[in-house]
Design a protein around this motif. Structure first.
Motif, PDB file in Angstrom:
ATOM      1  N   ASP A 259      -9.072   9.737 -17.347  1.00  0.00           N
ATOM      2  CA  ASP A 259      -9.330   8.510 -16.620  1.00  0.00           C
ATOM      3  C   ASP A 259     -10.449   8.766 -15.627  1.00  0.00           C
ATOM      4  OD1 ASP A 259      -7.287   5.910 -16.908  1.00  0.00           O
ATOM      5  OD2 ASP A 259      -8.859   5.789 -15.385  1.00  0.00           O
ATOM      6  N   PHE A 260     -11.040   7.696 -15.168  1.00  0.00           N
ATOM      7  CA  PHE A 260     -12.254   7.833 -14.372  1.00  0.00           C
ATOM      8  C   PHE A 260     -12.242   6.777 -13.287  1.00  0.00           C
ATOM      9  CE2 PHE A 260     -16.592   6.856 -13.331  1.00  0.00           C
ATOM     10  CZ  PHE A 260     -17.182   8.102 -13.244  1.00  0.00           C
ATOM     11  N   LEU A 261     -12.523   7.197 -12.061  1.00  0.00           N
ATOM     12  CA  LEU A 261     -12.548   6.249 -10.947  1.00  0.00           C
ATOM     13  C   LEU A 261     -13.552   6.722  -9.912  1.00  0.00           C
ATOM     14  CD1 LEU A 261      -9.548   6.838  -8.602  1.00  0.00           C
ATOM     15  CD2 LEU A 261      -9.806   8.209 -10.630  1.00  0.00           C
ATOM     16  N   ARG A 262     -13.718   5.939  -8.865  1.00  0.00           N
ATOM     17  CA  ARG A 262     -14.639   6.344  -7.797  1.00  0.00           C
ATOM     18  C   ARG A 262     -14.000   6.075  -6.433  1.00  0.00           C
ATOM     19  NH1 ARG A 262     -19.733   3.000  -6.134  1.00  0.00           N
ATOM     20  NH2 ARG A 262     -18.987   3.851  -4.169  1.00  0.00           N
ATOM     21  N   THR A 263     -14.654   6.581  -5.404  1.00  0.00           N
ATOM     22  CA  THR A 263     -14.175   6.305  -4.047  1.00  0.00           C
ATOM     23  C   THR A 263     -15.022   5.193  -3.426  1.00  0.00           C
ATOM     24  OG1 THR A 263     -15.690   7.908  -3.030  1.00  0.00           O
ATOM     25  CG2 THR A 263     -13.501   8.722  -3.670  1.00  0.00           C
ATOM     26  N   TYR A 264     -14.431   4.465  -2.497  1.00  0.00           N
ATOM     27  CA  TYR A 264     -15.174   3.604  -1.579  1.00  0.00           C
ATOM     28  C   TYR A 264     -14.750   4.034  -0.181  1.00  0.00           C
ATOM     29  CZ  TYR A 264     -16.498   0.502  -5.412  1.00  0.00           C
ATOM     30  OH  TYR A 264     -17.024  -0.010  -6.567  1.00  0.00           O
ATOM     31  N   ASN A 265     -15.711   4.251   0.694  1.00  0.00           N
ATOM     32  CA  ASN A 265     -15.434   4.789   2.039  1.00  0.00           C
ATOM     33  C   ASN A 265     -14.593   6.068   1.946  1.00  0.00           C
ATOM     34  OD1 ASN A 265     -16.710   2.496   3.167  1.00  0.00           O
ATOM     35  ND2 ASN A 265     -14.825   1.320   2.887  1.00  0.00           N
ATOM     36  N   GLY A 266     -14.849   6.863   0.926  1.00  0.00           N
ATOM     37  CA  GLY A 266     -14.167   8.145   0.770  1.00  0.00           C
ATOM     38  C   GLY A 266     -12.753   8.069   0.206  1.00  0.00           C
ATOM     39  N   VAL A 267     -12.276   6.843  -0.058  1.00  0.00           N
ATOM     40  CA  VAL A 267     -10.895   6.684  -0.550  1.00  0.00           C
ATOM     41  C   VAL A 267     -10.923   6.325  -2.038  1.00  0.00           C
ATOM     42  CG1 VAL A 267      -8.753   5.358  -0.253  1.00  0.00           C
ATOM     43  CG2 VAL A 267     -10.211   5.837   1.737  1.00  0.00           C
ATOM     44  N   PRO A 268     -10.160   7.044  -2.871  1.00  0.00           N
ATOM     45  CA  PRO A 268     -10.144   6.714  -4.305  1.00  0.00           C
ATOM     46  C   PRO A 268      -9.683   5.273  -4.511  1.00  0.00           C
ATOM     47  CG  PRO A 268      -9.021   8.802  -3.903  1.00  0.00           C
ATOM     48  CD  PRO A 268      -9.301   8.197  -2.560  1.00  0.00           C
ATOM     49  N   PHE A 269     -10.448   4.510  -5.277  1.00  0.00           N
ATOM     50  CA  PHE A 269     -10.174   3.086  -5.484  1.00  0.00           C
ATOM     51  C   PHE A 269      -9.161   2.922  -6.619  1.00  0.00           C
ATOM     52  CE2 PHE A 269     -11.608  -1.118  -7.284  1.00  0.00           C
ATOM     53  CZ  PHE A 269     -11.248  -1.903  -6.190  1.00  0.00           C
ATOM     54  N   LYS A 270      -8.015   2.335  -6.305  1.00  0.00           N
ATOM     55  CA  LYS A 270      -6.970   2.037  -7.300  1.00  0.00           C
ATOM     56  C   LYS A 270      -6.469   3.308  -8.009  1.00  0.00           C
ATOM     57  CE  LYS A 270      -7.212  -2.424  -6.664  1.00  0.00           C
ATOM     58  NZ  LYS A 270      -6.095  -3.157  -6.084  1.00  0.00           N
ATOM     59  N   LEU A 271      -6.286   4.371  -7.218  1.00  0.00           N
ATOM     60  CA  LEU A 271      -5.846   5.651  -7.796  1.00  0.00           C
ATOM     61  C   LEU A 271      -4.515   5.510  -8.550  1.00  0.00           C
ATOM     62  CD1 LEU A 271      -6.150   8.695  -8.201  1.00  0.00           C
ATOM     63  CD2 LEU A 271      -5.222   9.044  -5.906  1.00  0.00           C
ATOM     64  N   THR A 272      -3.556   4.815  -7.939  1.00  0.00           N
ATOM     65  CA  THR A 272      -2.243   4.664  -8.577  1.00  0.00           C
ATOM     66  C   THR A 272      -2.393   4.005  -9.950  1.00  0.00           C
ATOM     67  OG1 THR A 272      -1.354   4.373  -6.382  1.00  0.00           O
ATOM     68  CG2 THR A 272       0.081   3.736  -8.190  1.00  0.00           C
ATOM     69  N   GLU A 273      -3.216   2.951 -10.013  1.00  0.00           N
ATOM     70  CA  GLU A 273      -3.416   2.238 -11.278  1.00  0.00           C
ATOM     71  C   GLU A 273      -4.091   3.130 -12.317  1.00  0.00           C
ATOM     72  OE1 GLU A 273      -3.906   1.100  -8.267  1.00  0.00           O
ATOM     73  OE2 GLU A 273      -3.074  -0.929  -8.111  1.00  0.00           O
ATOM     74  N   HIS A 274      -5.059   3.936 -11.864  1.00  0.00           N
ATOM     75  CA  HIS A 274      -5.747   4.831 -12.811  1.00  0.00           C
ATOM     76  C   HIS A 274      -4.784   5.893 -13.345  1.00  0.00           C
ATOM     77  CE1 HIS A 274      -9.946   3.497 -12.864  1.00  0.00           C
ATOM     78  NE2 HIS A 274      -9.738   3.095 -11.615  1.00  0.00           N
ATOM     79  N   ILE A 275      -3.900   6.393 -12.481  1.00  0.00           N
ATOM     80  CA  ILE A 275      -2.943   7.412 -12.938  1.00  0.00           C
ATOM     81  C   ILE A 275      -1.937   6.774 -13.915  1.00  0.00           C
ATOM     82  CG2 ILE A 275      -1.082   8.985 -12.196  1.00  0.00           C
ATOM     83  CD1 ILE A 275      -2.837   9.623  -9.737  1.00  0.00           C
ATOM     84  N   GLN A 276      -1.551   5.534 -13.612  1.00  0.00           N
ATOM     85  CA  GLN A 276      -0.645   4.833 -14.542  1.00  0.00           C
ATOM     86  C   GLN A 276      -1.295   4.667 -15.910  1.00  0.00           C
ATOM     87  OE1 GLN A 276       0.358   1.064 -12.752  1.00  0.00           O
ATOM     88  NE2 GLN A 276       1.936   2.024 -11.491  1.00  0.00           N
ATOM     89  N   ARG A 277      -2.604   4.327 -15.892  1.00  0.00           N
ATOM     90  CA  ARG A 277      -3.296   4.152 -17.180  1.00  0.00           C
ATOM     91  C   ARG A 277      -3.425   5.491 -17.896  1.00  0.00           C
ATOM     92  NH1 ARG A 277      -9.174   1.418 -17.408  1.00  0.00           N
ATOM     93  NH2 ARG A 277      -9.772   3.445 -16.564  1.00  0.00           N
ATOM     94  N   LEU A 278      -3.646   6.574 -17.136  1.00  0.00           N
ATOM     95  CA  LEU A 278      -3.715   7.918 -17.732  1.00  0.00           C
ATOM     96  C   LEU A 278      -2.394   8.233 -18.433  1.00  0.00           C
ATOM     97  CD1 LEU A 278      -5.560  10.682 -17.515  1.00  0.00           C
ATOM     98  CD2 LEU A 278      -3.732  11.380 -15.990  1.00  0.00           C
ATOM     99  N   GLN A 279      -1.292   7.912 -17.751  1.00  0.00           N
ATOM    100  CA  GLN A 279       0.026   8.189 -18.336  1.00  0.00           C
ATOM    101  C   GLN A 279       0.256   7.341 -19.584  1.00  0.00           C
ATOM    102  OE1 GLN A 279       2.037   7.376 -14.661  1.00  0.00           O
ATOM    103  NE2 GLN A 279       2.469   9.538 -14.277  1.00  0.00           N
ATOM    104  N   ASN A 280      -0.213   6.098 -19.533  1.00  0.00           N
ATOM    105  CA  ASN A 280      -0.059   5.232 -20.702  1.00  0.00           C
ATOM    106  C   ASN A 280      -0.913   5.741 -21.869  1.00  0.00           C
ATOM    107  OD1 ASN A 280       1.044   2.861 -21.959  1.00  0.00           O
ATOM    108  ND2 ASN A 280      -1.018   1.991 -21.838  1.00  0.00           N
TER     109      ASN A 280
END
Ligand SMILES: Cc1ncc(COP(=O)(O)O)c(C=O)c1O
Length: 276
Positions: free
Chosen positions: A35-56
């Motif tokens: 899975d792939f995501l980025r940070t905004y203001n140093g905070v990972p954007f929608k990290l929980t959702e990206h990890i859920q998609r990784l698990q799926n």
């Protein structure tokens, strides 16, 4: 040059020191997901959702993950902390792990987290809109973000030859599905249409649908290639591209060759939301 620090199977190591066994199923069979995501203001954007998609994605390819969501989240945060970047792209990759016979998983997948600086796309893509091409391709297990991007690499090379920025997949029924690394939307008047089936459920796509729902009528349904000439606006979305207006699909010009007003409204809403 300072090498980025990545996480690999329990250790935080310099990128050039990270090694996978050559019999890892990710290497010899392309068996893995990411899975792939980025940070905004140093905070990972929608990290929980990206990890859920990784698990799926893992579930869809039959790979069982020995890490909890909280563990993956912690590893991701730690990798980020090691790298001291203002804004980062984050790639979480799971491969099938080492295999004695090069095909049977041994139940010990490899986990890696790779963090790199965010690289921005040219501003003119957002101000003037982009050209995309279409290619007759359907992804294997489309709801999974698997390591197989063979079609994507070929299609993007083809796109670049005609100065297009993305290639959209069209299925055998003639429906436009998504781009190689993006989701696809069109406006017909104030109706916002986007395909629902045969695509990866983009996290950016979900955010757009949420932001758009009070302003536009949302229709999640297939979009026929033959109907594209009835569209007023088009755009693609992804974690890196955010919302990128599309003004040309193959030879068809859309919204008089410039980004449409409704797309612009969504771009502003998205920027405010992501950066707040
Ligand atoms: C095939 C495909 N569709 C859509 C997307 C967009 O997903 P997201 O918005 O989560 O980045 C991606 C992202 O890389 C992708 O690979």
């Amino acid at each position: 040059m300072t090498q980025p620090i990545c996480y690999l199977n329990g250790k935080y190591v310099s990128f050039d020191q990270a090694c996978l066994p050559l019999n890892d199923l990710g290497i010899v069979r392309g068996y893995g997901i990411f899975d792939f995501l980025r940070t905004y203001n140093g905070v990972p954007f929608k990290l929980t959702e990206h990890i859920q998609r990784l698990q799926n994605s893992a579930k869809l390819i039959g790979l069982s993950l020995p890490w909890s969501s909280a563990e993956i989240e912690e590893i991701t945060q730690n990798t980020l902390t090691h790298n001291h970047l203002a804004e980062a792209n984050i790639r979480i990759v799971v491969t099938g792990g080492a295999s004695a016979d090069f095909i049977t998983p041994l139940g010990q997948p490899s986990l890696m987290v790779i963090v790199t600086p965010v690289s921005e796309y040219p501003q003119e893509y957002y101000e003037q809109g982009i050209k995309v091409i279409t290619v007759p391709i359907e992804r294997f297990i489309p709801k999974a973000k698997s390591l197989n991007y063979i079609s994507a690499i070929g299609a993007l090379q083809q796109a670049k030859q005609t100065n297009a920025v993305e290639a959209l997949y069209v299925n055998s029924q003639g429906d436009v599905l998504e781009g190689t690394t993006t989701n696809f939307f069109v406006f017909r008047g104030s109706q916002l249409l986007t395909p629902k089936e045969g695509i990866l459920n983009g996290i950016t796509r979900d955010v757009i649908l949420e932001l758009a729902k009070d302003r536009f009528e949302i229709v999640e349904q297939s979009i026929a290639y033959s109907q594209l000439n009835h569209c007023d606006e088009a755009f693609i979305t992804s974690s890196t591209k955010e919302i990128m207006p599309v003004v040309q699909i193959d030879e068809l010009h859309i919204s008089q060759g410039k980004p449409g007003e409704n797309t612009q409204t969504l771009m502003d809403l998205f920027q405010n939301y992501a950066k707040s």
